[in-house]
Scaffold this motif. Sequence first.
Motif, short mmCIF file in Angstrom:
data_model
loop_
_atom_site.label_atom_id
_atom_site.label_comp_id
_atom_site.label_asym_id
_atom_site.label_seq_id
_atom_site.Cartn_x
_atom_site.Cartn_y
_atom_site.Cartn_z
N CYS A 1 -65.79 28.67 -15.58
CA CYS A 1 -67.01 29.42 -15.90
C CYS A 1 -66.89 30.87 -15.43
O CYS A 1 -67.32 31.79 -16.13
CB CYS A 1 -68.22 28.74 -15.27
N LEU A 2 -66.30 31.06 -14.26
CA LEU A 2 -66.12 32.42 -13.75
C LEU A 2 -65.25 33.24 -14.70
O LEU A 2 -65.56 34.39 -15.03
CB LEU A 2 -65.49 32.36 -12.35
N ILE A 3 -64.15 32.63 -15.16
CA ILE A 3 -63.26 33.34 -16.08
C ILE A 3 -63.99 33.67 -17.38
O ILE A 3 -63.90 34.78 -17.91
CB ILE A 3 -61.99 32.50 -16.33
N LEU A 4 -64.76 32.72 -17.86
CA LEU A 4 -65.54 32.94 -19.08
C LEU A 4 -66.51 34.12 -18.90
O LEU A 4 -66.56 35.02 -19.73
CB LEU A 4 -66.33 31.66 -19.41
N ALA A 5 -67.24 34.10 -17.79
CA ALA A 5 -68.24 35.15 -17.53
C ALA A 5 -67.58 36.51 -17.35
O ALA A 5 -68.09 37.54 -17.81
CB ALA A 5 -69.07 34.79 -16.30
N GLU A 6 -66.44 36.53 -16.65
CA GLU A 6 -65.74 37.81 -16.42
C GLU A 6 -65.13 38.35 -17.70
O GLU A 6 -64.91 39.55 -17.83
CB GLU A 6 -64.65 37.65 -15.35
N THR A 7 -64.81 37.46 -18.64
CA THR A 7 -64.20 37.91 -19.89
C THR A 7 -65.25 38.37 -20.90
O THR A 7 -65.07 39.38 -21.57
CB THR A 7 -63.34 36.78 -20.52
N ALA A 8 -66.34 37.61 -20.99
CA ALA A 8 -67.39 37.95 -21.96
C ALA A 8 -68.32 38.99 -21.33
O ALA A 8 -69.48 38.71 -21.02
CB ALA A 8 -68.15 36.69 -22.36
N LYS A 9 -67.80 40.19 -21.13
CA LYS A 9 -68.47 41.20 -20.30
C LYS A 9 -69.78 41.70 -20.88
O LYS A 9 -70.63 42.19 -20.14
CB LYS A 9 -67.53 42.39 -20.10
N SER A 10 -69.94 41.62 -22.20
CA SER A 10 -71.15 42.19 -22.79
C SER A 10 -72.34 41.23 -22.71
O SER A 10 -73.45 41.56 -23.12
CB SER A 10 -70.89 42.57 -24.25
N ILE A 11 -72.10 40.04 -22.17
CA ILE A 11 -73.18 39.06 -22.00
C ILE A 11 -73.54 39.03 -20.51
O ILE A 11 -72.65 38.97 -19.66
CB ILE A 11 -72.73 37.67 -22.51
N PRO A 12 -74.84 39.09 -20.18
CA PRO A 12 -75.22 39.13 -18.76
C PRO A 12 -74.68 37.94 -17.96
O PRO A 12 -74.67 36.82 -18.46
CB PRO A 12 -76.75 39.10 -18.80
N LYS A 13 -74.27 38.21 -16.74
CA LYS A 13 -73.73 37.14 -15.86
C LYS A 13 -74.75 36.03 -15.65
O LYS A 13 -74.40 34.87 -15.42
CB LYS A 13 -73.35 37.74 -14.50
N GLN A 14 -75.99 36.39 -15.70
CA GLN A 14 -77.13 35.48 -15.53
C GLN A 14 -77.15 34.38 -16.60
O GLN A 14 -77.84 33.38 -16.45
CB GLN A 14 -78.37 36.37 -15.57
N ASN A 15 -76.38 34.57 -17.68
CA ASN A 15 -76.41 33.61 -18.80
C ASN A 15 -75.36 32.50 -18.66
O ASN A 15 -75.25 31.67 -19.54
CB ASN A 15 -76.16 34.33 -20.13
N PHE A 16 -74.58 32.53 -17.55
CA PHE A 16 -73.48 31.57 -17.41
C PHE A 16 -73.78 30.56 -16.31
O PHE A 16 -74.27 30.92 -15.25
CB PHE A 16 -72.18 32.31 -17.09
#
Length: 324
Positions: free
Chosen positions: A136-151
Amino acid sequence: ENDEINVCVTGAAGQIGYAFLPLLLTGQCFGDKKINLRLLDVPQAESILQGVELELQDGAYPLLKSIKTGSNESILFQDVDVAVFIGGFPRKPGMERKDLLTINGNIFKKQGQALDTVAKKTCKSLVVANPANTNCLILAETAKSIPKQNFSALTRLDHNRAISQIALKAGCSITDVKNVIIWGNHSTTQYPDVNHGTVLGKRIRQFINDEAYLNNAFIERVQKRGGEVLAARKNSSVMSAANAVKDHLHDWYFGTKSGEFVSMAVYSDGSYGVPKGLIFSYPVTCSNFNYKIVQGLNIDEFSKEKIRITTEELLSEKADAFSA
Ligand code: NDP
């Protein structure tokens, strides 16, 4: 449209996907929203995925508006509102943890890039595939244009296991037990914490009145429950995992009850001394598809040490995953 929701499930040809889809399509996650379902799996699973699609047709679910299946993230993540990441590479005998982190890290980087490019910016993600927190961390760090709060990553199964064990020990019903917490990693270092919970309105520790049990056997049983199921069933905990995915999405979307919290692994903001930038399981309250980490709980020395151990593990997973 407002009465529709676009949901993508990865690893949809697998076991947890198979157990989860009926829960999703009977309105147990998002109520009576019509579902535009996208099912993703690897090309080798194409025939199985087609079989799942046939069964979904045969289910004649009134909430199922449309289905797309395939192996291309850039097509299947298009405009998604919710993505449930169940697909992951399983740990094979002889494989080092670092190998598993690297293989899954690459899968989640690729999926993160696609999510970043084609999903809605409001898209909410739930990662189930292990190692769930670090994926999940890798996903959140890669999908940068989506707020971290959404993961988020799934620790709701651990949370449900903890509630259930307390209810069994107390001889009461599930709904009598409130506010247990899972801290940290979805692994055997997780810390199931009963210090802030109640049974029938009374503190769990007072009600159960068995410190040795609560500080040892209870914790270990919840931590190792996956192994216990595996040994008995000769297969992993699929039904209860799918049920936990449903509970996680339902409560995130519809909100938690007043005065109650649940456990979700989310992007740490430094709360409770956990370093920022880990996906860490915390007690949260939810409303309107948003969560807040519960603040101000008093953490005793015993709990601090348990939280430190699971934090160390997540830091080392992160170091391994990002050194690849
Ligand atoms: P499952 O559906 O049983 O499990 C899927 C994932 O969920 C695994 O990573 C599993 O971890 C994890 N998991 C998390 N919590 C639990 C829990 N409580 N109990 C059991 N598992 C849990 O696996 P299948 O092998 O049946 O299906 C996986 C699907 O993913 C396959 O269809 C496969 O083709 C697909 N896949 C997709 C990939 C991709 O998208 N690129 C890559 C590889 C596979 P654990 O391994 O620790 O049990």
